[in-house]
Design a protein around this motif. Sequence first.
Motif, PDB file in Angstrom:
ATOM      1  N   TYR A 111      -3.194   6.719   0.669  1.00 32.09           N
ATOM      2  CA  TYR A 111      -3.709   5.429   0.205  1.00 32.09           C
ATOM      3  C   TYR A 111      -3.846   4.512   1.421  1.00 32.09           C
ATOM      4  O   TYR A 111      -2.857   4.014   1.953  1.00 32.09           O
ATOM      5  CB  TYR A 111      -2.736   4.858  -0.823  1.00 32.09           C
ATOM      6  N   ARG A 112      -5.079   4.284   1.861  1.00 30.50           N
ATOM      7  CA  ARG A 112      -5.345   3.517   3.080  1.00 30.50           C
ATOM      8  C   ARG A 112      -5.657   2.068   2.757  1.00 30.50           C
ATOM      9  O   ARG A 112      -6.614   1.763   2.028  1.00 30.50           O
ATOM     10  CB  ARG A 112      -6.528   4.146   3.826  1.00 30.50           C
ATOM     11  N   VAL A 113      -4.838   1.142   3.300  1.00 26.63           N
ATOM     12  CA  VAL A 113      -5.055  -0.299   3.143  1.00 26.63           C
ATOM     13  C   VAL A 113      -4.690  -0.991   4.447  1.00 26.63           C
ATOM     14  O   VAL A 113      -4.012  -0.429   5.307  1.00 26.63           O
ATOM     15  CB  VAL A 113      -4.217  -0.886   1.985  1.00 26.63           C
ATOM     16  N   SER A 114      -5.127  -2.241   4.579  1.00 26.60           N
ATOM     17  CA  SER A 114      -4.838  -3.008   5.788  1.00 26.60           C
ATOM     18  C   SER A 114      -3.494  -3.707   5.738  1.00 26.60           C
ATOM     19  O   SER A 114      -2.905  -3.995   6.781  1.00 26.60           O
ATOM     20  CB  SER A 114      -5.946  -4.044   6.026  1.00 26.60           C
ATOM     21  N   SER A 115      -3.007  -4.006   4.514  1.00 23.87           N
ATOM     22  CA  SER A 115      -1.729  -4.704   4.388  1.00 23.87           C
ATOM     23  C   SER A 115      -1.020  -4.247   3.121  1.00 23.87           C
ATOM     24  O   SER A 115      -1.652  -3.739   2.186  1.00 23.87           O
ATOM     25  CB  SER A 115      -1.942  -6.223   4.348  1.00 23.87           C
ATOM     26  N   VAL A 116       0.289  -4.452   3.078  1.00 18.84           N
ATOM     27  CA  VAL A 116       1.084  -4.032   1.928  1.00 18.84           C
ATOM     28  C   VAL A 116       0.623  -4.727   0.656  1.00 18.84           C
ATOM     29  O   VAL A 116       0.644  -4.134  -0.436  1.00 18.84           O
ATOM     30  CB  VAL A 116       2.581  -4.327   2.197  1.00 18.84           C
ATOM     31  N   GLU A 117       0.183  -5.978   0.783  1.00 19.90           N
ATOM     32  CA  GLU A 117      -0.251  -6.735  -0.395  1.00 19.90           C
ATOM     33  C   GLU A 117      -1.447  -6.095  -1.086  1.00 19.90           C
ATOM     34  O   GLU A 117      -1.724  -6.374  -2.259  1.00 19.90           O
ATOM     35  CB  GLU A 117      -0.602  -8.171   0.000  1.00 19.90           C
ATOM     36  N   GLN A 118      -2.181  -5.246  -0.400  1.00 19.72           N
ATOM     37  CA  GLN A 118      -3.383  -4.633  -0.972  1.00 19.72           C
ATOM     38  C   GLN A 118      -3.113  -3.331  -1.714  1.00 19.72           C
ATOM     39  O   GLN A 118      -4.033  -2.692  -2.191  1.00 19.72           O
ATOM     40  CB  GLN A 118      -4.399  -4.370   0.146  1.00 19.72           C
ATOM     41  N   LEU A 119      -1.843  -2.941  -1.834  1.00 18.95           N
ATOM     42  CA  LEU A 119      -1.503  -1.680  -2.496  1.00 18.95           C
ATOM     43  C   LEU A 119      -1.549  -1.831  -4.013  1.00 18.95           C
ATOM     44  O   LEU A 119      -0.517  -1.872  -4.694  1.00 18.95           O
ATOM     45  CB  LEU A 119      -0.119  -1.210  -2.048  1.00 18.95           C
ATOM     46  N   ALA A 120      -2.752  -1.908  -4.555  1.00 16.72           N
ATOM     47  CA  ALA A 120      -2.920  -2.034  -6.000  1.00 16.72           C
ATOM     48  C   ALA A 120      -2.571  -0.713  -6.691  1.00 16.72           C
ATOM     49  O   ALA A 120      -2.776   0.366  -6.131  1.00 16.72           O
ATOM     50  CB  ALA A 120      -4.365  -2.422  -6.321  1.00 16.72           C
TER      51      ALA A 120
ATOM     52  N   LEU B  58      -0.840   4.393   3.729  1.00 11.80           N
ATOM     53  CA  LEU B  58      -1.171   4.257   5.150  1.00 11.80           C
ATOM     54  C   LEU B  58      -1.567   2.806   5.382  1.00 11.80           C
ATOM     55  O   LEU B  58      -2.709   2.411   5.143  1.00 11.80           O
ATOM     56  CB  LEU B  58      -2.302   5.214   5.528  1.00 11.80           C
ATOM     57  N   VAL B  59      -0.620   2.011   5.829  1.00 15.59           N
ATOM     58  CA  VAL B  59      -0.777   0.554   5.855  1.00 15.59           C
ATOM     59  C   VAL B  59      -0.927   0.063   7.290  1.00 15.59           C
ATOM     60  O   VAL B  59      -0.213   0.503   8.193  1.00 15.59           O
ATOM     61  CB  VAL B  59       0.439  -0.132   5.200  1.00 15.59           C
ATOM     62  N   GLY B  60      -1.879  -0.868   7.485  1.00 18.80           N
ATOM     63  CA  GLY B  60      -2.036  -1.514   8.773  1.00 18.80           C
ATOM     64  C   GLY B  60      -3.410  -1.300   9.380  1.00 18.80           C
ATOM     65  O   GLY B  60      -4.080  -0.299   9.114  1.00 18.80           O
TER      66      GLY B  60
END
Length: 462
Positions: free
Chosen positions: A374-383, A399-401
């Motif tokens: 699960y690729r996102v730029s920030s933890v807050e985006q982990l829907a 996979l955050v950052g």
Amino acid sequence: MVETWAATAAAPARRPRARRTEAGRQRRGSRVVRFALAASLVAVLAMWWASVPAAFVATPANALTSIGELSGMLGAVLVCAQVLLIARVPWFENAVGLDKLVSWHRSLGTSVILLVVAHVVFIVLGGELTSRNPPWDELVSVLQSYPDMLTALIGTIAFLAVGLSSARLIRTRLSYEVWYWLHVTTYAAIFLTFFHQLSGGAHFVAYPINRIAWILLYLGTAAAVLTWRFILPATDAWRGRMRVVAVVAESPGMNSVWLRGPNLDRLGVRAGNFLLVRFISWGHLGTAHPYSVSAVPANGHLRITVGTLGDHSRKLPALRTGTLVFAEGPFGHFTADRASRSRILLVAGGAGIGPIRALAEELALRGARPVVLYRVSSVEQLALMDELTALPGVTVFPLVGRRTELGYDPLGAGSLARIVPDLAEWEAFICGPEAMAEQVESSLRELRMPRRFIHREELSMS
């Protein structure tokens, strides 16, 4: 990197023969459609050759004019093919899949624009060599000398506008709504350019068989569009009408819409499918948008999860409970039936988590043990993260950052190999932004995963 293991695990899935049959059927369907397209182009070449004057290469002017006429005929056939590919003709969709048809539609668009431009340029150059007029004067002369040329000019300008709007540099700057309505003008452009072909085309005026064949081509295309793009979808949408139950904010820029309807179970929605959804509410009436299903129908409810990528999706939080919803579909072949290996990798980015979450659940129910990246730029985006980690038999790697912060690409070949060894023996399903999907596919190919085991679903119909 965060790693979350599910509490339980099930036995590896077996490899049903039906899945191999499904993949083979799609390959056969693709070959048939390609053959039909090639055959139509050959038929046009034969039509042109049978009616071209014997002295069509006697002078440079004649040769240029003849090339311009052929370019126009080929462009017209490809325009009809483009429309038919996305007219939602059941045979095409069942044989090939809407995702691949949309890709072919895009590819043909470049050819159509080039042929339309070649048609105009060569006709004008041929006339210029004959009359010795400057190009602009010759263009005006052509417009004044042949019937139905003013409407043809308007239609040609519309074609060029649609083609330019699909160029990647311009498309990224347009909202989906603007792009959509520009493409709707294609139907008007086809209508406006049709008549000058019959009234002024050298290969139609004195050749009744060619005229009849051309009329049948356009009538057949129009009938297919009216039947499967408008009449039947409108009827099905009314029968399967739904209502908004709730809009839930899953993360910043990500919302889920829960829908309720009496006939949801009859839609045949599968994990990985998407629907063309039209909300009967101010600001949403103009367009139907492709939204993937994040929870398949159960107990009369269905859920879509949407990223705020355009004007339409940004207005979703304002939807009121009870809003009427019409949906067309389901569409897409991004389903568990395509899986033919027991070890399955699911890769999601952004709004791609919706279909990946539904797919992970179905695969787990089938006995597989999918791994989700699960690729996102920030933890807050982990829907939907809590739902994913609660699925039995599913392993989740967030996979955050940003790459600039991490100092490496989490989706690069080296990173993937560290997370999941022996990826050459796995099968992958990828859903997310186009750039991300291309990066993942490139990394998997570098790790020797065969292309036939890499399945992609881009979050775009344009």
